[in-house]
Design a protein around this motif. Structure first.
Motif, PDB file in Angstrom:
ATOM      1  N   ALA A 171      -6.097  -4.440  10.724  1.00 17.47           N
ATOM      2  CA  ALA A 171      -5.628  -5.417   9.730  1.00 17.47           C
ATOM      3  C   ALA A 171      -5.979  -4.944   8.321  1.00 17.47           C
ATOM      4  O   ALA A 171      -5.144  -5.000   7.401  1.00 17.47           O
ATOM      5  CB  ALA A 171      -6.247  -6.775  10.013  1.00 17.47           C
ATOM      6  N   ASN A 172      -7.200  -4.423   8.159  1.00 19.19           N
ATOM      7  CA  ASN A 172      -7.611  -3.908   6.831  1.00 19.19           C
ATOM      8  C   ASN A 172      -6.705  -2.750   6.421  1.00 19.19           C
ATOM      9  O   ASN A 172      -6.310  -2.618   5.259  1.00 19.19           O
ATOM     10  CB  ASN A 172      -9.033  -3.325   6.859  1.00 19.19           C
ATOM     11  CG  ASN A 172     -10.098  -4.369   7.087  1.00 19.19           C
ATOM     12  OD1 ASN A 172     -11.151  -4.078   7.639  1.00 19.19           O
ATOM     13  ND2 ASN A 172      -9.817  -5.596   6.661  1.00 19.19           N
ATOM     14  N   ALA A 173      -6.417  -1.890   7.411  1.00 21.64           N
ATOM     15  CA  ALA A 173      -5.596  -0.703   7.126  1.00 21.64           C
ATOM     16  C   ALA A 173      -4.215  -1.137   6.640  1.00 21.64           C
ATOM     17  O   ALA A 173      -3.703  -0.631   5.641  1.00 21.64           O
ATOM     18  CB  ALA A 173      -5.476   0.166   8.373  1.00 21.64           C
ATOM     19  N   GLN A 174      -3.652  -2.115   7.335  1.00 24.83           N
ATOM     20  CA  GLN A 174      -2.326  -2.594   6.963  1.00 24.83           C
ATOM     21  C   GLN A 174      -2.336  -3.173   5.548  1.00 24.83           C
ATOM     22  O   GLN A 174      -1.437  -2.948   4.758  1.00 24.83           O
ATOM     23  CB  GLN A 174      -1.864  -3.658   7.951  1.00 24.83           C
ATOM     24  CG  GLN A 174      -0.712  -3.153   8.749  1.00 24.83           C
ATOM     25  CD  GLN A 174      -0.499  -3.837  10.062  1.00 24.83           C
ATOM     26  OE1 GLN A 174      -0.042  -3.172  10.945  1.00 24.83           O
ATOM     27  NE2 GLN A 174      -0.778  -5.116  10.189  1.00 24.83           N
ATOM     28  N   GLU A 175      -3.412  -3.874   5.272  1.00 25.25           N
ATOM     29  CA  GLU A 175      -3.552  -4.474   3.946  1.00 25.25           C
ATOM     30  C   GLU A 175      -3.649  -3.388   2.874  1.00 25.25           C
ATOM     31  O   GLU A 175      -3.014  -3.456   1.832  1.00 25.25           O
ATOM     32  CB  GLU A 175      -4.833  -5.298   3.945  1.00 25.25           C
ATOM     33  CG  GLU A 175      -4.813  -6.467   2.991  1.00 25.25           C
ATOM     34  CD  GLU A 175      -6.110  -7.256   3.158  1.00 25.25           C
ATOM     35  OE1 GLU A 175      -6.813  -7.389   2.158  1.00 25.25           O
ATOM     36  OE2 GLU A 175      -6.421  -7.670   4.311  1.00 25.25           O
ATOM     37  N   GLY A 176      -4.435  -2.350   3.209  1.00 21.39           N
ATOM     38  CA  GLY A 176      -4.634  -1.249   2.250  1.00 21.39           C
ATOM     39  C   GLY A 176      -3.325  -0.538   1.939  1.00 21.39           C
ATOM     40  O   GLY A 176      -3.057  -0.167   0.793  1.00 21.39           O
ATOM     41  N   VAL A 177      -2.527  -0.332   2.946  1.00 23.39           N
ATOM     42  CA  VAL A 177      -1.270   0.401   2.740  1.00 23.39           C
ATOM     43  C   VAL A 177      -0.209  -0.513   2.134  1.00 23.39           C
ATOM     44  O   VAL A 177       0.688  -0.060   1.423  1.00 23.39           O
ATOM     45  CB  VAL A 177      -0.747   0.965   4.090  1.00 23.39           C
ATOM     46  CG1 VAL A 177       0.533   1.732   3.906  1.00 23.39           C
ATOM     47  CG2 VAL A 177      -1.766   1.869   4.731  1.00 23.39           C
ATOM     48  N   ILE A 221       1.818  -1.160  10.001  1.00 16.09           N
ATOM     49  CA  ILE A 221       1.626   0.167  10.603  1.00 16.09           C
ATOM     50  C   ILE A 221       2.547   0.279  11.820  1.00 16.09           C
ATOM     51  O   ILE A 221       2.530  -0.564  12.709  1.00 16.09           O
ATOM     52  CB  ILE A 221       0.147   0.383  10.959  1.00 16.09           C
ATOM     53  CG1 ILE A 221      -0.599   0.619   9.634  1.00 16.09           C
ATOM     54  CG2 ILE A 221      -0.051   1.565  11.887  1.00 16.09           C
ATOM     55  CD1 ILE A 221      -2.035   0.480   9.654  1.00 16.09           C
ATOM     56  N   SER A 222       3.383   1.303  11.813  1.00 19.74           N
ATOM     57  CA  SER A 222       4.409   1.402  12.853  1.00 19.74           C
ATOM     58  C   SER A 222       3.932   2.144  14.093  1.00 19.74           C
ATOM     59  O   SER A 222       4.466   1.964  15.176  1.00 19.74           O
ATOM     60  CB  SER A 222       5.625   2.152  12.344  1.00 19.74           C
ATOM     61  OG  SER A 222       5.891   1.862  11.032  1.00 19.74           O
ATOM     62  N   TRP A 223       2.971   3.011  13.905  1.00 22.25           N
ATOM     63  CA  TRP A 223       2.581   3.849  15.031  1.00 22.25           C
ATOM     64  C   TRP A 223       1.086   4.144  14.918  1.00 22.25           C
ATOM     65  O   TRP A 223       0.641   4.645  13.895  1.00 22.25           O
ATOM     66  CB  TRP A 223       3.408   5.136  14.995  1.00 22.25           C
ATOM     67  CG  TRP A 223       3.191   6.089  16.127  1.00 22.25           C
ATOM     68  CD1 TRP A 223       2.590   5.837  17.320  1.00 22.25           C
ATOM     69  CD2 TRP A 223       3.577   7.468  16.158  1.00 22.25           C
ATOM     70  NE1 TRP A 223       2.591   6.966  18.097  1.00 22.25           N
ATOM     71  CE2 TRP A 223       3.205   7.976  17.408  1.00 22.25           C
ATOM     72  CE3 TRP A 223       4.223   8.319  15.252  1.00 22.25           C
ATOM     73  CZ2 TRP A 223       3.428   9.300  17.779  1.00 22.25           C
ATOM     74  CZ3 TRP A 223       4.448   9.629  15.610  1.00 22.25           C
ATOM     75  CH2 TRP A 223       4.057  10.105  16.869  1.00 22.25           C
TER      76      TRP A 223
END
Ligand SMILES: Nc1ncnc2c1ncn2[C@@H]1O[C@H](COP(=O)(O)OP(=O)(O)OP(=O)(O)O)[C@@H](O)[C@H]1O
Ligand SMILES: [Mg+2]
Length: 377
Positions: free
Chosen positions: A312-318, A322-324
């Motif tokens: 979730a953090n990663a998605q927020e950062g980008v 995230i597709s894959w």
């Protein structure tokens, strides 16, 4: 991979050998015997007497898609006219002159190319793989994506293009020793055609055709965007999928490739600087390249559930879904790199190999693509 089939319907073994020798340089053709059940793209007959013309005429009538070459010691213009009226494509006089045979095969390949172009409904798709930082696994993703696609659907033709400006590592990852790289193409743009391209690309055992980058600092010119356009035109005409390892090159040429890509895979890992770079890449592609956000995919590589940065953090950062998600598996990826084998070969049951299979299963259209491309080698 499916080459053009040439059927030799010659009664004379010596003539057959001469013809085979004259065409042995062509990698895009295969010679088959007269009795072979496969439908040939070209059939070569010998005209021994005028009475053979009837047999050849009915053959031409019954096989619309096959070209016919006639070899004959009789160069009587009347016979020649009859042959042309029947629909014979090339008339070669005996004794065979290898140069004349060579030229006639080049013309045959040219006609096939034109025909395929006219009949193919869509062109190949470019999938670019870009790293949000060095060392995040861009080449691992690009190589294994290409190999998994080629293995998943044997009827697909897949090419892998290394656009790391220098020292691309694809040949090492696939344990191949290509003789040529795209630097050779750039230096010979005036010669670039299907035939030239087919000789430059190297085939990996998975069926993927590889165009590597230069291996030495040898005054290699960076390919200008215009040259890249010509190369991509040829490639999308010949391949169903072209996977490009762009590394971190973000020059004008890279932008040209990105603009022409149907799908852009930005590779990132679970680290805040990388995620933030991915975010900035998306913005830059959209602002400077007028690239549609919808065709950008985020690949989270080396994913660890226990990582400090959650999904979730990663998605927020980008700032994008995230597709894959590709799991972290240092042992398998390292042994794949060090032994020059794809992940599916090193450890077919590993989570990471399965992850590529699952993703490719979703990526490829469910219906079998029409075999619109002819295959090389
Ligand atoms: N999913 C993964 N799990 C664990 N390690 C990985 C994974 N993917 C790649 N690696 C490791 O990361 C390292 C770099 O991989 P790779 O060469 O593919 O990255 P790259 O982004 O292309 O690097 P470069 O910027 O040098 O071109 C390799 O040691 C590889 O084994
Ligand atoms: Mg790399």
């Amino acid at each position: 991979m499916k080459p053009f089939l040439i059927k030799l319907a010659l009664n004379n073994v010596i003539l057959e050998d001469e013809f085979k020798q004259a065409v042995q340089e062509f990698k895009t053709i295969d010679i088959i015997a007269e009795l072979d059940q496969q439908e040939a793209d070209l059939t070569v007959f010998e005209l021994e007497s005028e009475s053979d013309l009837d047999r050849i005429r009915s053959y031409i009538k019954n096989t619309e898609d096959t070209e016919v070459f006639l070899l004959s010691g009789n160069s009587d213009p009347q016979v020649l006219i009859k042959a042309i009226r029947m629909g014979v494509n090339e008339f070669l006089t005996l004794p065979l002159n290898p140069k004349v045979v060579n030229d006639s095969i080049l013309r045959f390949l040219e006609r096939q190319k034109k025909r395929k172009r006219e009949t193919s409904e869509t062109s190949g798709e470019i999938i670019s793989v870009v790293g949000s930082k060095g060392g995040v696994g861009t080449t691992t993703i690009a190589v294994n994506l290409a190999v998994t696609m080629a293995l998943a659907r044997k009827e697909l033709s897949v090419a892998l293009l290394d656009m790391n400006i220098l020292f691309g590592e694809i040949p090492m990852l696939l344990n191949i020793s290509p003789k040529y790289h795209w630097g050779d193409i750039i230096k010979n743009m005036d010669r670039l055609d299907d035939f030239f391209l087919s000789n430059i690309l190297s085939e990996h055992s998975s069926g993927v055709h590889v165009l590597p980058s230069p291996r030495y600092l040898d005054n290699q010119p960076v390919p200008p965007p215009s040259a890249m356009d010509v190369l991509l035109d040829l490639m999308i005409d010949r391949y169903d999928y072209i996977i490009v390892d762009l590394g971190q090159s973000l020059n004008e040429t890279a932008l040209k490739i990105l603009q022409r890509s149907e799908l852009i895979q930005i590779v990132t890992i679970q680290s805040l600087p990388c995620l933030s770079n991915a975010n900035r890449l998306i913005k830059s592609f959209m602002d400077f390249g007028s690239i549609n956000k919808g065709k950008i995919n985020i690949v989270l590589n080396r994913y660890l559930k226990t990582g400090m940065v959650t999904l979730a953090n990663a998605q927020e950062g980008v700032g994008k879904k995230i597709s894959w998600v590709v799991p972290n598996d240092y042992v398998t990826t390292m042994s794949a790199i060090n032994s020059g084998k794809p992940l599916s070969q090193i450890s077919p049951r590993s989570k990471i190999a399965e992850c590529f299979n699952d993703y490719v299963g979703k990526l490829l259209p469910h219906e079998k693509k029409e075999e619109k491309k002819w295959k090389w080698f």
